[in-house]
Write an enzyme that holds these catalytic residues in place. Structure first.
Site, PDB file in Angstrom:
ATOM      1  N   LYS A 283       0.865  -1.175   0.000  1.00 43.64           N
ATOM      2  CA  LYS A 283       0.000   0.000   0.000  1.00 43.64           C
ATOM      3  C   LYS A 283       0.902   1.227   0.000  1.00 43.64           C
ATOM      4  CE  LYS A 283      -4.319   1.585   0.513  1.00 43.64           C
ATOM      5  NZ  LYS A 283      -5.040   1.269   1.770  1.00 43.64           N
ATOM      6  N   HIS A 284       0.706   2.106  -0.949  1.00 44.97           N
ATOM      7  CA  HIS A 284       1.515   3.313  -1.079  1.00 44.97           C
ATOM      8  C   HIS A 284       3.008   2.991  -1.063  1.00 44.97           C
ATOM      9  CE1 HIS A 284      -1.856   5.989  -1.143  1.00 44.97           C
ATOM     10  NE2 HIS A 284      -2.310   5.554   0.013  1.00 44.97           N
ATOM     11  N   ASN A 424      13.128   5.481   7.122  1.00 43.71           N
ATOM     12  CA  ASN A 424      13.725   4.461   7.972  1.00 43.71           C
ATOM     13  C   ASN A 424      12.780   3.282   8.121  1.00 43.71           C
ATOM     14  OD1 ASN A 424      16.311   5.608   8.969  1.00 43.71           O
ATOM     15  ND2 ASN A 424      14.991   7.233   9.751  1.00 43.71           N
ATOM     16  N   HIS A 530      14.527   5.264  -0.729  1.00 45.23           N
ATOM     17  CA  HIS A 530      13.864   6.564  -0.653  1.00 45.23           C
ATOM     18  C   HIS A 530      12.908   6.760  -1.813  1.00 45.23           C
ATOM     19  CE1 HIS A 530      17.670   7.288   1.683  1.00 45.23           C
ATOM     20  NE2 HIS A 530      16.757   7.710   2.532  1.00 45.23           N
TER      21      HIS A 530
END
Length: 530
Positions: A283-284, A424, A530
């Site tokens: 999800k996302h 993180n 990232h």
């Protein structure tokens, strides 16, 4: 005929992909277009019963150097490049007996396919087209007068305009010219990338990338953003190669999340995990659940249990063909996309009752260790890096207690998942399934706490007496900068930790682990994402 309509009196056809060639050429010939061609293309046209002139007859010069030189001649390029509105150009053609060429139909030697086949370097070099790109660029430059076709799909547009107008419109010629330059740019990008690899250039001075439009998208991440999906580069199983069997058109976010899910799944399809069924729910762009199981249905159920709330509207990736039992479970809640290597007839029938659910089949799972480049755009440029294809190899036990075999198996699993969680990242896992995921926080301590809270919520949702984080293991994508992160992991109930190590306070973190009786291993590598 209006000023921008250009008749076609002579066409030069020289193609590697002969799909639809005979029909297109026959339609042109039926309209009185003179056909000029080279080598194998000319032979194919004659075999179809069409009259065709050899390029050598036009140039007065035979093909030479095993076909390397055949169209690189003023009689060809003059006919393509001459401006019809420039009297001096037309006078030069007349003076040298050069005829105009109004249509160029060319596609290029199959260089990328040759490389993909594993051919030796000499064969690859021989499949670098020289004359084709030169002619394409010449015709595209002079698109005010010349139409250039580089894709068989565009032949119908040429014939439609001949039928409607007796010639081609400037609008069509401009579009075809743009496509032609994009083709030659992509072709050169493929050649330069291969040559850079042959020369062992890790960071060549110039790097070109190219893609082919797979589909325009309704919008991007948000409705006010335009978007499109392009495919290209080395072949890799995934959303770009998948067949969509049903469901609405994929959105920008669907494609991004499905890619994230399938790449994470590939990590769990390695021999380390004994060939077990695996499932990842995303999800996302973050895994909200991942698990191994004896069957796809078991793997899905265990991944779903990790975070039932976030799984709603998520992406499900499986490493085994979708069966009816798994399809029935997935269909019980709203799911955006399911991607798997295959699907049974019964599973397909079950999904057919969910017309909005997108089902993608890939036939295979990508290799998590395969090399490749990853790109990221920044203002004014691009970052290029090797894919994070590093696999877990040597583990170093740094605490007094070594992990048990069961803990070690879960540590490897948790590490594989954490690699695909935004930094993180903290992942709690137990028994080959995630029980808590903390993603994308600026503070590692916050990710640790979020993962612990998620585990507690999982326990409450399942009616468990305790948080499943108790007795779990924890993975951290980068080192713990302070002992507080390790202390939080211990308070959540984890008994073993895997992390890269490398902090100036490693000794403090190790001491905290020893004080809690926790086993900890260092990997020597981190997995920032990232």
């Amino acid at each position: 005929m209006t000023a921008d309509i250009r008749p076609i009196r002579r066409a030069l056809l020289s193609v590697s992909d002969k799909s639809g060639l005979a029909d297109f050429a026959a339609a042109l010939a039926a309209r009185g277009v003179e056909l000029v061609s080279t080598g194998g293309t000319a032979a194919a046209l004659r075999a179809a019963g069409l009259a065709v002139r050899d390029v050598a007859e036009i140039t007065g010069f035979p093909e030479m150097l095993e076909g390397r030189v055949k169209t690189l001649h003023p009689a060809v390029h003059g006919g393509l490049l001459a401006r019809r509105d420039a009297p001096e150009h037309m006078a030069a053609l007349a003076a040298h007996g050069i005829g105009e060429i109004d249509l160029l139909g060319v596609n290029l030697y199959p260089f990328e396919a040759t490389v993909a086949s594993g051919a030796d370097p000499a064969t690859c070099v021989e499949n670098i087209d020289i004359g084709g790109p030169a002619m394409i660029r010449a015709a595209a430059k002079n698109h005010d007068a010349v139409a250039v076709v580089t894709d068989p799909a565009d032949c119908a547009d040429i014939l439609a305009e001949l039928e409607a107008h007796g010639g081609t419109t400037l609008a069509l010629r401009r579009r075809l010219a743009a496509e032609a330059y994009a083709l030659t740019a992509a072709y050169d990008a493929a050649v330069s990338a291969w040559m850079a690899a042959q020369a062992d250039l890790a960071a060549p001075r110039r790097r070109a990338v190219a893609g082919v439009l797979a589909q325009p998208l309704r919008y991007g991440e948000n409705p006010h953003q335009g978007a499109a999906f392009y495919v290209g580069g080395p072949a890799r199983q995934g959303v770009a190669t998948a067949r969509q069997l049903q469901g609405k058109e994929l959105s920008y976010n669907n494609i991004a999340d499905t890619d994230a899910a399938f790449e994470a799944l590939a990590e769990l399809d390695r021999p380390d995990f004994a060939g077990r069924a695996a499932c990842v729910i995303v999800k996302h762009a973050n895994p909200c659940g991942a698990a191994l199981g004896e069957t796809p249905a078991q793997a899905y159920a265990r991944a779903f249990d990790c975070d039932r709330t976030s799984a709603f509207g998520g992406i499900v990736a499986l490493n085994r063909p979708l069966d009816a039992e798994t399809a029935r479970a997935i269909a019980a809640i709203f799911t955006e996309v399911v991607i798997a290597p295959g699907a049974s007839d019964e599973a397909r029938a079950l999904f057919a009752a969910k017309p909005n659910l997108r089902l993608l089949l890939t036939d295979a799972i990508p290799d998590a260790a395969a090399p490749g480049l990853a790109w990221k755009q920044v203002a004014g440029g691009w970052l290029a890096q090797d894919r994070d294809a590093a696999l877990l190899e040597d583990l170093r036990v740094v605490t007094r207690r070594a992990p048990t075999d069961a803990e070690l198996a879960d540590l490897r699993f948790a590490w594989a998942v954490a690699k695909h969680v935004k930094s993180n990242a903290i992942v709690y896992a137990k028994g080959g399934a995630t029980v808590g995921v903390g993603a994308g926080q600026m503070s590692r301590l916050d990710s640790t706490r979020i993962a612990a809270r998620k585990a507690a919520e999982m326990g409450a949702a399942l009616g468990l007496p305790d948080s499943p984080a108790i007795g779990s293991v924890a993975a951290s994508d980068a080192f713990f900068p302070f002992a507080d992160g390790l202390e939080t992991v211990a308070e959540a109930g984890a008994t073993a930790v895997i992390q890269p190590g490398g902090s100036v306070r490693d000794a403090e973190v190790i001491a905290a682990a020893d004080g809690r009786g926790i086993a900890m291993v260092f990997t020597g590598m981190r997995h920032f994402r990232h």
